[in-house]
Design a protein around this motif. Structure first.
Motif, PDB file in Angstrom:
ATOM      1  N   ILE A 160       0.855  -1.193   0.000  1.00  0.00           N
ATOM      2  CA  ILE A 160       0.000   0.000   0.000  1.00  0.00           C
ATOM      3  C   ILE A 160       0.887   1.237   0.000  1.00  0.00           C
ATOM      4  CG2 ILE A 160      -2.013  -1.069   1.101  1.00  0.00           C
ATOM      5  CD1 ILE A 160      -1.090   0.179   3.737  1.00  0.00           C
ATOM      6  N   GLN A 161       0.329   2.326  -0.518  1.00  0.00           N
ATOM      7  CA  GLN A 161       1.125   3.554  -0.622  1.00  0.00           C
ATOM      8  C   GLN A 161       0.846   4.533   0.526  1.00  0.00           C
ATOM      9  OE1 GLN A 161      -0.574   2.450  -3.767  1.00  0.00           O
ATOM     10  NE2 GLN A 161       1.293   1.216  -3.549  1.00  0.00           N
ATOM     11  N   LYS A 162      -0.340   4.406   1.091  1.00  0.00           N
ATOM     12  CA  LYS A 162      -0.695   5.383   2.131  1.00  0.00           C
ATOM     13  C   LYS A 162      -1.524   4.716   3.224  1.00  0.00           C
ATOM     14  CE  LYS A 162      -4.909   6.866  -0.144  1.00  0.00           C
ATOM     15  NZ  LYS A 162      -5.294   7.172  -1.485  1.00  0.00           N
ATOM     16  N   GLU A 163      -1.611   5.430   4.347  1.00  0.00           N
ATOM     17  CA  GLU A 163      -2.433   4.917   5.453  1.00  0.00           C
ATOM     18  C   GLU A 163      -3.920   5.019   5.101  1.00  0.00           C
ATOM     19  OE1 GLU A 163      -3.225   6.713   9.746  1.00  0.00           O
ATOM     20  OE2 GLU A 163      -1.253   5.759   9.648  1.00  0.00           O
ATOM     21  N   ALA A 164      -4.688   4.008   5.495  1.00  0.00           N
ATOM     22  CA  ALA A 164      -6.130   4.048   5.219  1.00  0.00           C
ATOM     23  C   ALA A 164      -6.906   3.449   6.387  1.00  0.00           C
ATOM     24  CB  ALA A 164      -6.432   3.271   3.941  1.00  0.00           C
ATOM     25  N   THR A 165      -8.081   4.016   6.617  1.00  0.00           N
ATOM     26  CA  THR A 165      -8.916   3.555   7.736  1.00  0.00           C
ATOM     27  C   THR A 165     -10.304   3.184   7.248  1.00  0.00           C
ATOM     28  OG1 THR A 165      -7.716   4.930   9.305  1.00  0.00           O
ATOM     29  CG2 THR A 165      -9.906   4.234   9.964  1.00  0.00           C
ATOM     30  N   VAL A 166     -10.812   2.060   7.783  1.00  0.00           N
ATOM     31  CA  VAL A 166     -12.141   1.580   7.383  1.00  0.00           C
ATOM     32  C   VAL A 166     -12.874   1.072   8.628  1.00  0.00           C
ATOM     33  CG1 VAL A 166     -13.349  -0.273   6.150  1.00  0.00           C
ATOM     34  CG2 VAL A 166     -11.484   0.937   5.033  1.00  0.00           C
ATOM     35  N   GLY A 167     -14.199   1.282   8.630  1.00  0.00           N
ATOM     36  CA  GLY A 167     -15.012   0.671   9.692  1.00  0.00           C
ATOM     37  C   GLY A 167     -15.353   1.624  10.821  1.00  0.00           C
ATOM     38  N   PHE A 168     -15.921   1.057  11.878  1.00  0.00           N
ATOM     39  CA  PHE A 168     -16.391   1.850  13.012  1.00  0.00           C
ATOM     40  C   PHE A 168     -16.087   1.134  14.322  1.00  0.00           C
ATOM     41  CE2 PHE A 168     -19.099   2.818   9.423  1.00  0.00           C
ATOM     42  CZ  PHE A 168     -19.110   4.206   9.421  1.00  0.00           C
ATOM     43  N   GLU A 169     -15.908   1.923  15.362  1.00  0.00           N
ATOM     44  CA  GLU A 169     -15.780   1.349  16.701  1.00  0.00           C
ATOM     45  C   GLU A 169     -17.178   1.130  17.266  1.00  0.00           C
ATOM     46  OE1 GLU A 169     -13.036   2.468  19.980  1.00  0.00           O
ATOM     47  OE2 GLU A 169     -12.213   3.818  18.446  1.00  0.00           O
ATOM     48  N   GLU A 170     -17.940   0.249  16.627  1.00  0.00           N
ATOM     49  CA  GLU A 170     -19.304  -0.032  17.053  1.00  0.00           C
ATOM     50  C   GLU A 170     -19.426  -1.510  17.397  1.00  0.00           C
ATOM     51  OE1 GLU A 170     -21.826   2.016  17.407  1.00  0.00           O
ATOM     52  OE2 GLU A 170     -21.013   3.851  16.496  1.00  0.00           O
ATOM     53  N   LYS A 171     -20.457  -1.854  18.172  1.00  0.00           N
ATOM     54  CA  LYS A 171     -20.712  -3.242  18.539  1.00  0.00           C
ATOM     55  C   LYS A 171     -20.756  -4.133  17.288  1.00  0.00           C
ATOM     56  CE  LYS A 171     -23.736  -5.645  21.660  1.00  0.00           C
ATOM     57  NZ  LYS A 171     -25.051  -5.701  22.259  1.00  0.00           N
ATOM     58  N   ASN A 172     -20.095  -5.263  17.342  1.00  0.00           N
ATOM     59  CA  ASN A 172     -20.034  -6.215  16.234  1.00  0.00           C
ATOM     60  C   ASN A 172     -19.325  -5.684  14.981  1.00  0.00           C
ATOM     61  OD1 ASN A 172     -22.938  -7.305  17.587  1.00  0.00           O
ATOM     62  ND2 ASN A 172     -21.406  -8.834  17.042  1.00  0.00           N
ATOM     63  N   ASP A 173     -18.597  -4.563  15.119  1.00  0.00           N
ATOM     64  CA  ASP A 173     -17.824  -4.047  13.996  1.00  0.00           C
ATOM     65  C   ASP A 173     -16.377  -3.857  14.466  1.00  0.00           C
ATOM     66  OD1 ASP A 173     -17.098  -3.053  11.537  1.00  0.00           O
ATOM     67  OD2 ASP A 173     -18.617  -1.465  11.488  1.00  0.00           O
ATOM     68  N   ALA A 174     -15.526  -3.398  13.538  1.00  0.00           N
ATOM     69  CA  ALA A 174     -14.141  -3.135  13.896  1.00  0.00           C
ATOM     70  C   ALA A 174     -13.641  -1.934  13.117  1.00  0.00           C
ATOM     71  CB  ALA A 174     -13.271  -4.352  13.586  1.00  0.00           C
ATOM     72  N   LEU A 175     -12.709  -1.198  13.713  1.00  0.00           N
ATOM     73  CA  LEU A 175     -12.056  -0.082  13.044  1.00  0.00           C
ATOM     74  C   LEU A 175     -10.665  -0.568  12.638  1.00  0.00           C
ATOM     75  CD1 LEU A 175     -12.295   3.029  12.405  1.00  0.00           C
ATOM     76  CD2 LEU A 175     -11.050   3.392  14.526  1.00  0.00           C
ATOM     77  N   VAL A 176     -10.427  -0.618  11.325  1.00  0.00           N
ATOM     78  CA  VAL A 176      -9.169  -1.168  10.805  1.00  0.00           C
ATOM     79  C   VAL A 176      -8.344  -0.057  10.176  1.00  0.00           C
ATOM     80  CG1 VAL A 176      -8.131  -2.786   9.175  1.00  0.00           C
ATOM     81  CG2 VAL A 176     -10.224  -3.414  10.396  1.00  0.00           C
ATOM     82  N   THR A 177      -7.095   0.072  10.593  1.00  0.00           N
ATOM     83  CA  THR A 177      -6.176   1.053   9.998  1.00  0.00           C
ATOM     84  C   THR A 177      -4.962   0.305   9.448  1.00  0.00           C
ATOM     85  OG1 THR A 177      -6.863   2.645  11.675  1.00  0.00           O
ATOM     86  CG2 THR A 177      -4.876   3.176  10.407  1.00  0.00           C
ATOM     87  N   VAL A 178      -4.681   0.508   8.169  1.00  0.00           N
ATOM     88  CA  VAL A 178      -3.473  -0.102   7.589  1.00  0.00           C
ATOM     89  C   VAL A 178      -2.478   1.003   7.264  1.00  0.00           C
ATOM     90  CG1 VAL A 178      -4.646  -2.130   6.634  1.00  0.00           C
ATOM     91  CG2 VAL A 178      -4.474  -0.061   5.256  1.00  0.00           C
ATOM     92  N   SER A 179      -1.190   0.759   7.539  1.00  0.00           N
ATOM     93  CA  SER A 179      -0.172   1.745   7.180  1.00  0.00           C
ATOM     94  C   SER A 179       1.022   1.025   6.553  1.00  0.00           C
ATOM     95  CB  SER A 179       0.248   2.549   8.411  1.00  0.00           C
ATOM     96  OG  SER A 179       0.193   1.759   9.568  1.00  0.00           O
ATOM     97  N   PRO A 180       1.641   1.671   5.542  1.00  0.00           N
ATOM     98  CA  PRO A 180       2.738   1.008   4.809  1.00  0.00           C
ATOM     99  C   PRO A 180       3.990   0.862   5.687  1.00  0.00           C
ATOM    100  CG  PRO A 180       2.398   3.277   4.032  1.00  0.00           C
ATOM    101  CD  PRO A 180       1.318   3.007   5.023  1.00  0.00           C
ATOM    102  N   LEU A 181       4.725  -0.234   5.485  1.00  0.00           N
ATOM    103  CA  LEU A 181       6.003  -0.452   6.170  1.00  0.00           C
ATOM    104  C   LEU A 181       7.105  -0.442   5.122  1.00  0.00           C
ATOM    105  CD1 LEU A 181       5.024  -3.467   8.468  1.00  0.00           C
ATOM    106  CD2 LEU A 181       5.301  -1.102   9.199  1.00  0.00           C
TER     107      LEU A 181
ATOM    108  N   VAL B   8      -6.134  -3.093  14.459  1.00  0.00           N
ATOM    109  CA  VAL B   8      -7.557  -3.391  14.535  1.00  0.00           C
ATOM    110  C   VAL B   8      -8.087  -3.057  15.931  1.00  0.00           C
ATOM    111  CG1 VAL B   8      -9.292  -5.231  14.467  1.00  0.00           C
ATOM    112  CG2 VAL B   8      -7.412  -5.236  12.820  1.00  0.00           C
ATOM    113  N   ILE B   9      -9.119  -2.218  15.962  1.00  0.00           N
ATOM    114  CA  ILE B   9      -9.851  -2.020  17.218  1.00  0.00           C
ATOM    115  C   ILE B   9     -11.181  -2.740  17.044  1.00  0.00           C
ATOM    116  CG2 ILE B   9     -10.855  -0.359  18.820  1.00  0.00           C
ATOM    117  CD1 ILE B   9      -8.797   1.684  17.757  1.00  0.00           C
ATOM    118  N   ASP B  10     -11.304  -3.901  17.704  1.00  0.00           N
ATOM    119  CA  ASP B  10     -12.433  -4.796  17.443  1.00  0.00           C
ATOM    120  C   ASP B  10     -13.452  -4.756  18.575  1.00  0.00           C
ATOM    121  OD1 ASP B  10     -13.936  -7.183  16.527  1.00  0.00           O
ATOM    122  OD2 ASP B  10     -12.961  -8.110  18.274  1.00  0.00           O
ATOM    123  N   LYS B  11     -14.702  -4.690  18.198  1.00  0.00           N
ATOM    124  CA  LYS B  11     -15.774  -4.696  19.199  1.00  0.00           C
ATOM    125  C   LYS B  11     -16.639  -5.942  19.027  1.00  0.00           C
ATOM    126  CE  LYS B  11     -15.465  -0.487  21.162  1.00  0.00           C
ATOM    127  NZ  LYS B  11     -15.419  -0.262  22.591  1.00  0.00           N
TER     128      LYS B  11
END
Lengths: 518, 91
Positions: B4-25, B67-70
């Motif tokens: 990946i070329q850049k950081e990206a965030t998807v999702g929500f910190e909500e019940k039964n969901d997760a907030l996922v952030t990917v960043s390049p290494l 991953v911030i998982d709920k």
């Protein structure tokens, strides 16, 4: 050593007597004991029981280090009395107090400070929630002995048998007169039935009433008689009416809860018990309330009239009583303003003490004649054991309540719960902690099927006609595992010093110990 | 293997969901995982394996996944991870 519920018990628990292990549902007391009494006290003619402040009441009772005091939980999450009294006790510098209360709520989180400073050194209660529950789970040893968790009936038994000796009962009462006759039916903080307070007032060594509605006239009918009362203190407010009793509780709109309620109502309908003269306890939770609504419709449609209801009474049940669907309602705890009004106005709505309700060591608690009960659960296991005191992370967050009492005494005990909460399956190999032994549970109703205790072949036969999906409890667990996978067991401390609480069964035997999660 | 070329965030910190952030290494670092979950005690290992397996499955490397998982169920978490990787790879 293992008890009959299959729980491994330690040989020694710090600060507690040696317990008999749980041996089964109806084990009689080992030897006859006389009912507990108290020291006779004489009131002089024209004496005045009303004292200007709680501090003076604490002084008058002679409360000192090491004594046991009690409260009741009729004000639920709106209770101010516990805090008012503890503030007075702390101001007097009294330490090493045991609180033996009928239950605790989120509003009692402040007790943490009094545990920290040594004012409180032991707790006995039906429930533990909120920050206090979490604090005690994580910090065993802050108290001089583990918390003793009792059911409502078990607490009545322990008090009447002299196992719990309350030195001073501080009872909040919504209305009382200058002689000490008190009721919960009137006043700005009206809570309805005073079922738990009736017991404490009858058996405590001394009784202090705390009220925000002291009247000059006469209170009648009274739930607590003046002959049980030593002192009275008037305060600004004993509770927050918002937290004491909600308005009429709304029927849930949550589709899963409705589905569960409908299934539970079908179980009752086809169980073989749903006929003229049947008795029921419904409870006040979201699902239970919805079950009540469906049952009401079925009763009207099939022209069935019940005999009595017990509770935990809600406005819905008060309405069914009013409609003549039941003959009488026994009320040990009133949940909402509609039900409080019913207790005040309907002579068929009868106030009872927690001993009349569920005490197993009495000639006849009312629940002994119950047909059907609807109950919740935080989790169940393959042996039908039920947990209502700890969550899946082992944290204290619930209450024993009347759960194990009515499950044992009734003919049909139905557990209603979603099969999965979040992503956690609620049918476990072994529950985290047992509050109600599986041998007293008959049916588990979930949103993906129902399981009947194999001991009840008669129910399995009857329920075939219900159209419900009947599975074994193992099959139900399998359904959950297919959806979310099998969770790893959390690890608990094995050490004696890390026992947080013990679960005392209603007959005083040791059912389980609650250990600190690592 | 894609990166990946850049950081990206998807999702929500909500019940039964997760907030996922990917960043390049930087190249050669592979896949690293950082997991916060309400069900870590019960599903911690399973979730970490699932995250790595999902990144491998869609052919990415040199990425850090937070991953911030709920209490998300597997299919939801997988979808969030894949979406985050696509976003991080978008021109």
């Amino acid at each position: 050593m293992k008890n009959k519920a299959g729980r491994e018990l330690p040989n020694h628990i710090y600060g507690l007597k040696a317990y008999r292990p749980y041996e089964g549902l109806f084990v009689n007391p080992p030897e006859p004991v006389p009912m507990a009494g108290r020291t006779l006290r004489v009131g002089r003619p024209s004496s005045n029981k009303v004292l200007p402040s709680l501090i003076e009441a604490v002084e008058a009772t002679g409360l000192r280090d090491g004594m046991t005091i009690s409260f009741h939980h009729h004000f639920r999450n709106g209770d101010y009395v516990n805090k008012l009294v503890m503030t007075a006790i702390a101001a007097k510098g009294i330490k090493d107090i045991t609180i033996a209360t009928s239950s605790l709520n989120d509003c009692h989180d402040f007790l943490i400070d009094y545990i920290e400073d040594g004012t409180i050194t032991a707790l006995e209660t039906s429930g533990l929630r909120g920050k206090l529950g979490a604090y005690l789970t994580k910090n065993p040893g802050k108290l001089k002995r583990p918390v003793i968790v009792r059911s409502h009936g078990g607490r009545a038994r322990a008090i009447e048998a002299g196992e719990v000796k309350i030195d001073v009962a501080f009872m909040g009462v919504p209305t009382c007169d200058r002689f000490g006759n008190a009721t919960g039916r009137l006043g700005k903080s009206a809570c309805g039935s005073l079922g738990y307070a009736m017991l404490d007032s009858r058996f405590a060594e001394q009784v202090v009433l705390v009220t925000d509605n002291l009247i000059d006239g006469y209170v009648f009918p009274y739930s607590i008689p003046q002959t049980d009362v030593n002192y009275i203190v008037a305060v600004e407010a004993i509770g927050d009416p918002e937290g004491i009793a909600s308005g009429i509780l709304k029927i849930t709109k949550n589709p899963i809860q409705l589905l569960l309620a409908e299934a539970a109502a079908k179980v009752i309908e086809h169980s073989g018990y749903f006929k003229n003269g049947y008795s029921i306890q419904m409870g006040g939770g979201g699902s239970a309330l919805a079950v009540g609504r469906f049952i009401r419709e079925k009763m009207l449609k099939q022209e069935i009239k019940g005999s009595f209801g017990v509770g935990g009474v809600t406005g819905l049940f008060a309405q069914m009583l009013e409609e003549g669907l039941f003959e009488i309602c026994y009320d040990t705890q009133t949940f909402d303003t509609t039900a409080i009004q019913s207790l005040r106005e309907n002579p068929r709505h009868v106030e009872i003490s927690s001993s009349f309700y569920a005490n197993p060591w009495s000639p006849g608690p009312i629940i002994n004649d119950l047909d059907v009960v609807i109950l919740g659960a935080t989790e169940v296991d393959l042996d039908f054991n039920v947990n209502v005191i700890t969550n899946s992370n082992g944290l204290l967050m619930g209450a024993s309540g009347g759960h194990s009492d009515i499950a044992a005494a009734s003919k049909l005990a139905i557990i209603v719960m979603p099969l999965i909460r979040g992503r956690l399956p609620m049918v476990r190999d072994r529950v985290q902690n047992i509050v109600t032994p599986g041998e007293s549970i008959d049916v588990v109703v979930t949103d993906r099927g129902i399981a009947v205790n194999p001991r009840r072949q008669d129910l399995i036969d009857n329920l075939r006609k219900s159209g419900l999906k009947i599975m074994t409890i193992e099959e139900l667990q399998e359904v959950a595992h297919k959806l979310v996978g099998k969770p790893q067991e959390i690890v608990l401390s094995e050490e004696d010093k890390d026992i947080v609480a013990i679960v005392e069964y209603r007959d005083g035997t040791l059912l389980d110990v609650i250990r600190k999660p690592l | 293997m894609k990166t990946i070329q850049k950081e990206a965030t998807v999702g929500f910190e909500e019940k039964n969901d997760a907030l996922v952030t990917v960043s390049p290494l930087t190249a050669g670092q592979g896949i690293t995982v950082e997991l916060v979950s309400s069900v870590k005690r019960q599903y911690g290992q399973h979730l970490e394996d699932l995250i790595v397996a999902t990144v491998n499955e869609v052919g990415y490397t040199d990425v850090h996944v937070k991953v911030i998982d709920k209490g998300a169920w597997d299919y939801a978490l997988k979808a969030r991870i894949v979406a985050a990787l696509y976003r991080g790879n978008a021109a």
